[in-house]
Write an enzyme that holds these catalytic residues in place. Structure first.
Site, short mmCIF file in Angstrom:
data_model
loop_
_atom_site.label_atom_id
_atom_site.label_comp_id
_atom_site.label_asym_id
_atom_site.label_seq_id
_atom_site.Cartn_x
_atom_site.Cartn_y
_atom_site.Cartn_z
N ARG A 37 0.83 -1.22 0.00
CA ARG A 37 0.00 0.00 0.00
C ARG A 37 0.86 1.26 0.00
NH1 ARG A 37 -5.30 -1.16 3.87
NH2 ARG A 37 -6.32 -2.59 2.40
N LYS A 201 -18.83 -14.94 5.14
CA LYS A 201 -20.26 -14.64 5.25
C LYS A 201 -20.86 -14.03 3.99
CE LYS A 201 -20.14 -13.86 10.27
NZ LYS A 201 -20.43 -12.90 11.35
N GLY A 354 -8.72 -7.45 0.75
CA GLY A 354 -7.46 -7.62 1.47
C GLY A 354 -7.05 -9.07 1.65
N GLY A 377 -13.41 -3.33 1.46
CA GLY A 377 -14.76 -2.79 1.54
C GLY A 377 -15.09 -1.86 0.38
#
Length: 399
Positions: A37, A201, A354, A377
């Site tokens: 990053r 999930k 990630g 996200g």
């Protein structure tokens, strides 16, 4: 979606505030274990320095929850940036306190200042207007190059943009690249287009799955989320992870896939274990034969072969989420095999999230992927068809 371009700004000799995403993983000794990053932000930082700018860098690290905590200091990040840029990097002692304000004020052209962890300020995650204004007062221009947090309406990401007009703000090269790549991927992919969706999930990926159904030709499901679908189909999944409140949503996704002609693939076998542990007894079983009290922790070899066949003719692959508990070697084989198949394909291969980025790096195939996103996200929200809060005010207004 066209974003305000950094190349169109009159930056020469000015002070530039660059919001970066330096939320990098560290080992138990505080050493950076993956600086991807940081390296991803270098092109934007170097561009500003080449134009004689005084550069103010800002980022968060971890979750200090609005309090100063040495564990989350950006000091290791400052050292790594200094090493990569081969020039001094000044680290402030605070975010918008006397030290940061003074250092920003006295910063000279071609010098670099890194503010301490933005989340030492409680107002950062609350999108506090006063904090945004203080951050904005430090510079003449604002650049967002933090794709990984652009889905957050935070002070340094969204709030700060309202204190700069269109001639004084823009997207950095990394943010521009991420948005352009995903826009093309979603709007005009080369077909057949397959999405591999994994992770634990469904709940975090429900909207993304729904949006992808109208855009892809095939969806491959793996990870813990597969068991919600399998339970809805009537299988006994033992003690495997399941979201009972989303069984109807899982059925809706499968029904929509059928209606739209999207091929929808679920595991046919799994690696099941007695308990969630590396040293647990485990065995490969068909999904119809998971023993009572056991849990599925990886896709099995028959599923790996099936998914390899499914991927055989695709021209575009989007992968978000591992196929099993890849952090444990015993349950990483399925994810590792899929990583190799994706890397070896002739398709355009896009890795988002990630965990998936971490996985392909661990397997050693990261260099063979067409594109690896720096966001998790943020990637999901783009796939859901949303405009990211940190991007909204950087979009070029038409007409």
């Amino acid at each position: 979606m066209e974003l305000l371009n950094i190349k169109n700004l009159d930056l020469a000799g000015k002070k530039v505030f660059i919001r970066c995403d330096f939320n990098v993983p560290m080992d138990e000794f505080g050493n950076i274990s993956d600086d991807r990053r940081i390296r991803s932000a270098l092109s934007t930082i170097s561009f500003c320095l080449d134009h004689g700018c005084a550069v103010i860098l800002a980022s968060h690290l971890g979750r200090p929850k609005g309090e100063v905590n040495k564990k989350y200091s950006l000091q290791p990040v400052a050292k790594r940036i200094q090493h990569l840029l081969k020039r001094d990097v000044i680290l402030s002692k605070d975010v918008v306190g006397p030290d940061a304000i003074e250092k920003a004020k006295s910063l000279k052209p071609s010098e670099v200042l890194l503010l301490e962890n933005l989340r030492y300020e409680a107002g950062e995650t609350e999108n506090n207007k006063e904090l945004s204004e203080k951050l904005a007062s430090m510079a003449d221009f604002y650049i967002n190059d933090a794709f990984g947090v652009s889905h957050r309406a935070h002070s340094s990401v969204e709030g700060i943009t309202y204190f700069f007009d269109a001639q004084h703000k823009a997207a950095g090269f990394l943010l521009q690249k991420e948005i352009e790549f995903f826009s093309k991927l979603i709007e005009n992919p080369v077909r057949p287009f397959a999405a591999i969706i994994g992770g634990s999930k469904i709940s975090g990926k429900l909207e993304a799955l729904t949006n992808l159904l109208t855009r892809v030709d095939k969806i491959i499901i793996g990870g813990g989320m597969a068991f919600t679908f399998l339970k809805q189909m009537g299988y006994d999944i033992g003690a495997s992870l399941v979201e009972d409140d989303l069984l109807e949503d899982a059925q809706h996704i499968m029904d929509e896939a059928k209606r739209l002609g999207v091929k929808f693939y679920l595991p046919v076998d799994v690696v099941a274990a007695e308990k969630f542990s590396e040293d647990s007894i485990s065995k490969v079983v068909p999904v119809q034969e998971i023993p009572s009290g056991w849990m599925g922790l990886d896709i099995g070899p028959a599923t790996v072969r099936l998914y390899r066949e499914v991927l055989g003719d695709v021209q575009t692959v989007l992968w978000n989420g591992p196929m099993g508990v890849y952090e444990m070697d015993k349950f990483a084989r399925g994810s590792n095999k899929i990583a190799h198949y994706v890397a070896d394909s002739y398709a355009t291969t896009v890795v988002g999230g990630g965990d998936t980025a971490d996985l392909v790096q661990k397997v050693g195939v990261d260099e063979e992927m067409s594109f690896i996103s720096t966001g998790g996200g943020a990637t999901l929200e783009l796939l859901e068809g949303k405009i990211l809060p940190g991007v909204a005010s950087l979009i070029v207004k038409q007409g």
